[in-house]
Scaffold this motif. Structure first.
Motif, PDB file in Angstrom:
ATOM      1  N   PRO A  30       2.587   5.498  12.499  1.00  0.00           N
ATOM      2  CA  PRO A  30       2.624   3.986  12.891  1.00  0.00           C
ATOM      3  C   PRO A  30       2.195   2.949  11.573  1.00  0.00           C
ATOM      4  CG  PRO A  30       1.416   4.969  14.558  1.00  0.00           C
ATOM      5  CD  PRO A  30       1.774   5.938  13.432  1.00  0.00           C
ATOM      6  N   THR A  31       1.405   3.525  10.822  1.00  0.00           N
ATOM      7  CA  THR A  31       1.157   2.555   9.523  1.00  0.00           C
ATOM      8  C   THR A  31       2.344   2.547   8.772  1.00  0.00           C
ATOM      9  OG1 THR A  31       0.001   4.513   8.553  1.00  0.00           O
ATOM     10  CG2 THR A  31      -1.497   2.942   9.581  1.00  0.00           C
TER      11      THR A  31
ATOM     12  N   VAL B 225       4.529   0.008  10.145  1.00  0.00           N
ATOM     13  CA  VAL B 225       4.194  -1.438  10.041  1.00  0.00           C
ATOM     14  C   VAL B 225       4.303  -1.682   8.518  1.00  0.00           C
ATOM     15  CG1 VAL B 225       1.996  -2.545   9.698  1.00  0.00           C
ATOM     16  CG2 VAL B 225       2.657  -1.126  11.803  1.00  0.00           C
TER      17      VAL B 225
ATOM     18  N   HIS C 204      -3.153  -3.343  11.482  1.00  0.00           N
ATOM     19  CA  HIS C 204      -2.971  -2.527  12.789  1.00  0.00           C
ATOM     20  C   HIS C 204      -1.804  -2.671  13.342  1.00  0.00           C
ATOM     21  CE1 HIS C 204      -3.949  -1.288  16.702  1.00  0.00           C
ATOM     22  NE2 HIS C 204      -4.743  -0.522  16.155  1.00  0.00           N
ATOM     23  N   PRO C 205      -0.954  -1.897  13.825  1.00  0.00           N
ATOM     24  CA  PRO C 205       0.269  -2.073  14.441  1.00  0.00           C
ATOM     25  C   PRO C 205       0.236  -3.190  15.496  1.00  0.00           C
ATOM     26  CG  PRO C 205      -0.013   0.246  14.379  1.00  0.00           C
ATOM     27  CD  PRO C 205      -1.273  -0.421  13.902  1.00  0.00           C
ATOM     28  N   SER C 206      -0.516  -3.672  16.155  1.00  0.00           N
ATOM     29  CA  SER C 206      -0.534  -4.492  17.137  1.00  0.00           C
ATOM     30  C   SER C 206      -0.402  -6.013  16.379  1.00  0.00           C
ATOM     31  CB  SER C 206      -1.752  -4.514  18.034  1.00  0.00           C
ATOM     32  OG  SER C 206      -3.286  -4.648  17.315  1.00  0.00           O
ATOM     33  N   TYR C 207      -0.964  -5.903  14.981  1.00  0.00           N
ATOM     34  CA  TYR C 207      -0.973  -7.490  14.437  1.00  0.00           C
ATOM     35  C   TYR C 207       0.323  -7.340  13.577  1.00  0.00           C
ATOM     36  CZ  TYR C 207      -5.777  -8.258  15.275  1.00  0.00           C
ATOM     37  OH  TYR C 207      -7.053  -8.479  16.139  1.00  0.00           O
ATOM     38  N   CYS C 208       1.233  -6.528  13.505  1.00  0.00           N
ATOM     39  CA  CYS C 208       2.662  -6.508  12.696  1.00  0.00           C
ATOM     40  C   CYS C 208       3.197  -7.860  13.438  1.00  0.00           C
ATOM     41  CB  CYS C 208       3.211  -5.412  12.953  1.00  0.00           C
ATOM     42  SG  CYS C 208       4.712  -5.411  11.800  1.00  0.00           S
TER      43      CYS C 208
END
Length: 195
Positions: A21-22, A25, A89-93
């Motif tokens: 995931p990183t 992102v 973090h992926p939720s902040y992308c």
């Protein structure tokens, strides 16, 4: 041997590789940066053409050909930005991209300023992530403290003191039995001689 084996269309489609995931992102954010850089360069050229039109009164825009992309971020700066992207973090992308686009629309920066603006958005997001992690850490510590203190409270409430049943010898018991009280310091334990 059949011809179908020579062609690839009969093979099942390859699945998309499972990426970290990183990495996704980082790739998404860097693609957004390059796209915004291209857009800023295009807008800058349009502004220059408008300025030239106003200054000279003649439009030579049809005669000029521009390279696809003339501005590129230096490799060192690109590596720094990619490193900063890995901390997101992926939720902040999505929110990072939205904030970046909002600032681009608000300031209409020059091409050279786009990467600095992107860096500031990444730093802002990293600080927000760090603050939320610290808040979660404090909340976990608070919850564990409360759990231990509640367990001690329930333990203390289970142990009861009965004032009428006691193993502690007092002077009044000795008087009631008619024996002579022994002289001792009350803070010291009582030692009796066995006969």
């Amino acid at each position: 041997m059949s011809l179908a084996s020579w062609f690839r269309w009969n093979e099942p489609p390859n699945r998309i590789s499972q990426r970290n995931p990183t990495e996704m992102v980082t790739e998404t954010l860097m693609m957004e940066l390059s796209w915004q850089t291209k857009q800023a360069e295009k807008q800058q050229r349009e502004r220059e053409n408008e300025y030239r039109k106003i200054k000279t009164g003649v439009d030579y825009g049809w005669l000029v050909s521009y390279p696809k992309q003339s501005y590129d971020i230096s490799p060192g700066e690109r590596l720094q930005l990619e490193d900063m992207c890995t901390k997101i973090h992926p939720s902040y992308c999505g929110p990072v991209i939205l904030r970046f686009r909002q600032l681009i629309a608000e300031y209409e920066p020059e091409v050279q300023e786009v990467s600095r603006l992107f860096r500031s958005v990444l730093q802002e997001a990293a600080e927000k992530i760090k603050e939320e992690e610290e808040a979660k850490k404090l909340a976990r510590q608070w919850n564990t403290k409360n759990k231990t203190s509640l367990s001690l409270t329930t333990f203390k409430s289970r142990s009861r003191i009965s004032p009428f049943i006691s193993d502690i010898k007092t002077i009044s018991e000795d008087v009631e039995r008619g024996t002579q009280p022994t002289r001792r310091v009350w803070s010291m334990p009582e030692f009796r001689n066995t006969k």
